[in-house]
Motif scaffolding. Structure first.
Motif, PDB file in Angstrom:
ATOM      1  N   UNK A 214       1.276  -1.006   0.127  1.00 23.77           N
ATOM      2  CA  UNK A 214      -0.152  -0.366   0.341  1.00 23.77           C
ATOM      3  C   UNK A 214       1.103   0.656   0.133  1.00 23.77           C
ATOM      4  N   UNK A 215       0.350   1.903  -1.049  1.00 24.41           N
ATOM      5  CA  UNK A 215       0.879   3.677  -0.577  1.00 24.41           C
ATOM      6  C   UNK A 215       0.927   3.918   1.051  1.00 24.41           C
ATOM      7  N   UNK A 216       1.649   4.807   1.215  1.00 24.21           N
ATOM      8  CA  UNK A 216       2.154   5.329   2.967  1.00 24.21           C
ATOM      9  C   UNK A 216       1.366   6.970   2.851  1.00 24.21           C
ATOM     10  N   UNK A 217       0.066   6.160   2.670  1.00 22.17           N
ATOM     11  CA  UNK A 217      -0.894   7.217   2.884  1.00 22.17           C
ATOM     12  C   UNK A 217      -1.744   7.136   3.946  1.00 22.17           C
ATOM     13  N   UNK A 219      -4.079   8.797   4.818  1.00 20.05           N
ATOM     14  CA  UNK A 219      -6.356   8.499   4.564  1.00 20.05           C
ATOM     15  C   UNK A 219      -6.322   6.884   4.531  1.00 20.05           C
ATOM     16  N   UNK A 220      -5.671   5.651   3.707  1.00 18.81           N
ATOM     17  CA  UNK A 220      -6.644   4.312   4.579  1.00 18.81           C
ATOM     18  C   UNK A 220      -7.376   4.309   4.833  1.00 18.81           C
ATOM     19  N   UNK A 221      -7.057   4.774   6.731  1.00 19.81           N
ATOM     20  CA  UNK A 221      -7.309   4.571   7.504  1.00 19.81           C
ATOM     21  C   UNK A 221      -8.121   5.130   7.940  1.00 19.81           C
ATOM     22  N   UNK A 222      -9.309   5.804   7.569  1.00 18.77           N
ATOM     23  CA  UNK A 222     -10.488   6.133   7.620  1.00 18.77           C
ATOM     24  C   UNK A 222     -11.584   5.335   6.676  1.00 18.77           C
ATOM     25  N   UNK A 223     -10.965   5.009   5.742  1.00 18.58           N
ATOM     26  CA  UNK A 223     -11.623   4.341   4.887  1.00 18.58           C
ATOM     27  C   UNK A 223     -11.745   2.718   5.391  1.00 18.58           C
ATOM     28  N   UNK A 295      -5.798   6.561  -2.547  1.00 19.11           N
ATOM     29  CA  UNK A 295      -4.406   6.410  -3.378  1.00 19.11           C
ATOM     30  C   UNK A 295      -3.505   7.028  -3.957  1.00 19.11           C
ATOM     31  N   UNK A 296      -4.270   6.775  -5.538  1.00 18.94           N
ATOM     32  CA  UNK A 296      -3.658   7.141  -6.601  1.00 18.94           C
ATOM     33  C   UNK A 296      -5.016   8.078  -7.763  1.00 18.94           C
ATOM     34  N   UNK A 297      -5.552   8.546  -7.404  1.00 15.95           N
ATOM     35  CA  UNK A 297      -6.404   9.782  -8.243  1.00 15.95           C
ATOM     36  C   UNK A 297      -6.105  11.093  -7.826  1.00 15.95           C
ATOM     37  N   UNK A 298      -5.913  11.768  -6.238  1.00 17.53           N
ATOM     38  CA  UNK A 298      -5.760  12.410  -5.556  1.00 17.53           C
ATOM     39  C   UNK A 298      -7.365  13.201  -5.622  1.00 17.53           C
TER      40      UNK A 298
END
Length: 463
Positions: A214-217, A219-223, A295-298
């Motif tokens: 996974x990318x280091x972002x 924003x994955x956590x709330x989803x 993660x990939x499309x801003x």
């Protein structure tokens, strides 16, 4: 002896015996049969031959768009919906904005095709193959440009799907296990769902980033949290209304329909039209869309899947509130109709107390204090009214019998200080037994959960 054997054979051939056997078989087989049909008519039709179905593509120039549309209709009928835009830059932006899966611009030199591996490598390959034939008709070499590449550990662009499954299916399993936590009220169950969802999202994110999947972002956590919480809350709210059919309904929603339409084996544009519609409403598919967008499309196209996930959570919370309201109304109605008869009370100063059933209400001065109290509920957290409660002495001798009130409660006084056995039974439920040590000056508590006989048969089949 021969006569008795013959009589036994005749008994087994009686219509009533055959009818009971058929009913038992039906009760045992309906759940696996439902899953069998679900898998048969969901996974195979959705995934047997993935190919684009009305996938949105944009083409620079109206004339070129008409030519491309005609060429695609010849090579892949119904596979693509072509829209014309003004400039080549707009074709790229349409892919980045997730309004199209591909953008094509003929130009003065080699034609350019903009695609996104983050939508799935199989979709990228199918689109590239289709447009390679279009470019060949124009005697050009197709220049393929990936505008949303994935991390190195996700070569097929499908890793997000597997992490989403890991956050979704355990959410449903969590709801089923909380059904047996009868000592938890609804507030504790909701808090448990939120806590477990937070834990799963953090652990899954840490594992995915640590392994390079996974990318280091963050924003994955709330989803991830919203996905697990939405599935678990909706399943918990659905359970009281579907009762013994809950396992079949839950597995149909969160496994049979969700996994093949999630965008894993086949991205959504490569699913048949019906399953594309299913994808737009299932929590798993929307979570995958949300993760890809974030993660990939801003963040392009993120709002819609987040709203869908939020709707699943809100509906689940509403179902929980509705069940609590209906339960309170039912209990109040039963209490209003039930007449509690106070038993005669012996003076403890005159003789040894006799084991006696007493009404369940706050203890007042002058009334006998209970020695043993408890609540009897079923596996759906509903009180079992008029359940028979029998208290046995250490030698198995019957001491007293009583029954539960409208709230499933019972109380007994005058019991001896010793190890006591408590047996609870109710029609349609499996009986239950507990042992309790009664000490002087203490009130023993013995709560029971009675399983429905039908649910026990289903559990046996599932195991």
């Amino acid at each position: 002896m021969n006569g008795s054997v013959g009589q036994q054979g005749n008994d087994q051939d009686r219509p009533g015996v055959r009818l009971r056997s058929a009913r038992t078989l039906l009760e045992a087989a309906w759940f696996p049969a439902a899953l069998f049909l679900g898998f048969l008519f969901s996974f195979a039709p959705a995934l047997h031959s993935p190919q684009p179905h009305h996938a949105e593509v944009v083409v620079a120039g109206s004339a070129t768009a008409r030519e491309v549309d005609a060429a695609l209709e010849r090579t892949a009928p119904g596979g693509f919906d072509v829209t014309a835009v003004s400039t080549p830059a707009e074709t790229r932006e349409a892919v980045r904005d997730r309004t199209a899966v591909a953008g094509y611009a003929a130009g003065d030199h080699d034609p350019v095709l903009f695609v996104a591996k983050a939508n799935g490598a199989s979709l990228k390959q199918a689109v590239t193959s289709a447009f390679a034939e279009v470019a060949a008709e124009h005697s050009g070499r197709l220049d393929v440009r990936d505008v949303a590449p994935t991390v190195a550990g996700d070569r097929l662009g499908t890793t997000l799907v597997y992490f989403a499954i890991a956050w979704s299916v355990p959410g449903y399993i969590l709801a089923t296990t909380l059904l047996r936590a009868v000592t938890f009220d609804r507030r504790r169950k909701v808090l448990s769902i939120l806590g477990v969802s937070a834990l799963f999202s953090a652990v899954g994110y840490g594992v995915g980033v640590g392994l390079g999947y996974l990318p280091h972002s963050p924003v994955t956590l709330p989803v991830a949290f919203l996905l697990t919480a939405a599935v678990a809350t909706f399943a918990s709210g659905l359970a009281p209304f579907t009762r013994q059919f809950f396992p079949a309904v839950g597995m149909t929603l969160f496994i049979v329909l969700s996994i093949p339409t999630s965008g894993g084996v086949a991205p959504a544009p490569m699913l048949p039209t019906f399953f594309q519609y299913v994808h737009t409403v299932m929590p798993l598919g929307n979570a995958v869309d949300a993760l890809r967008s974030a993660l990939y499309f801003d963040g392009a196209g993120l709002l819609k899947p987040i709203l869908v996930l939020g709707t699943w959570f809100a509906v689940g919370a509403a179902l929980l509130a509705l069940d609590a309201h209906l339960h309170q109304r039912k209990a109040a109605r039963l209490d209003a109709c039930q007449e509690v008869q106070e038993p005669p009370v012996d003076d403890p100063a005159l003789e040894t107390p006799i084991p006696t059933a007493i009404p369940v209400h706050p203890h007042h001065f002058g009334e006998p204090a209970p020695d043993l109290v408890g609540t009897v509920r079923d596996t759906w957290e509903q009180p079992v009214r008029h359940a028979a409660v029998t208290v046995l002495g250490p030698d198995g001798r019957h001491l007293v019998s009583t029954s539960t009130n409208a709230r499933g409660q019972y109380a007994v006084t005058g019991l001896p200080e010793d190890h006591l056995g408590i047996v609870v039974s109710s029609p349609g439920h499996q009986p239950a037994v507990q042992r309790r040590l009664l000490r002087s000056g203490e009130v023993a508590h013995a709560d029971f959960v009675l399983q429905h006989r039908h649910a026990v048969a289903c559990d046996a089949v599932g195991s």
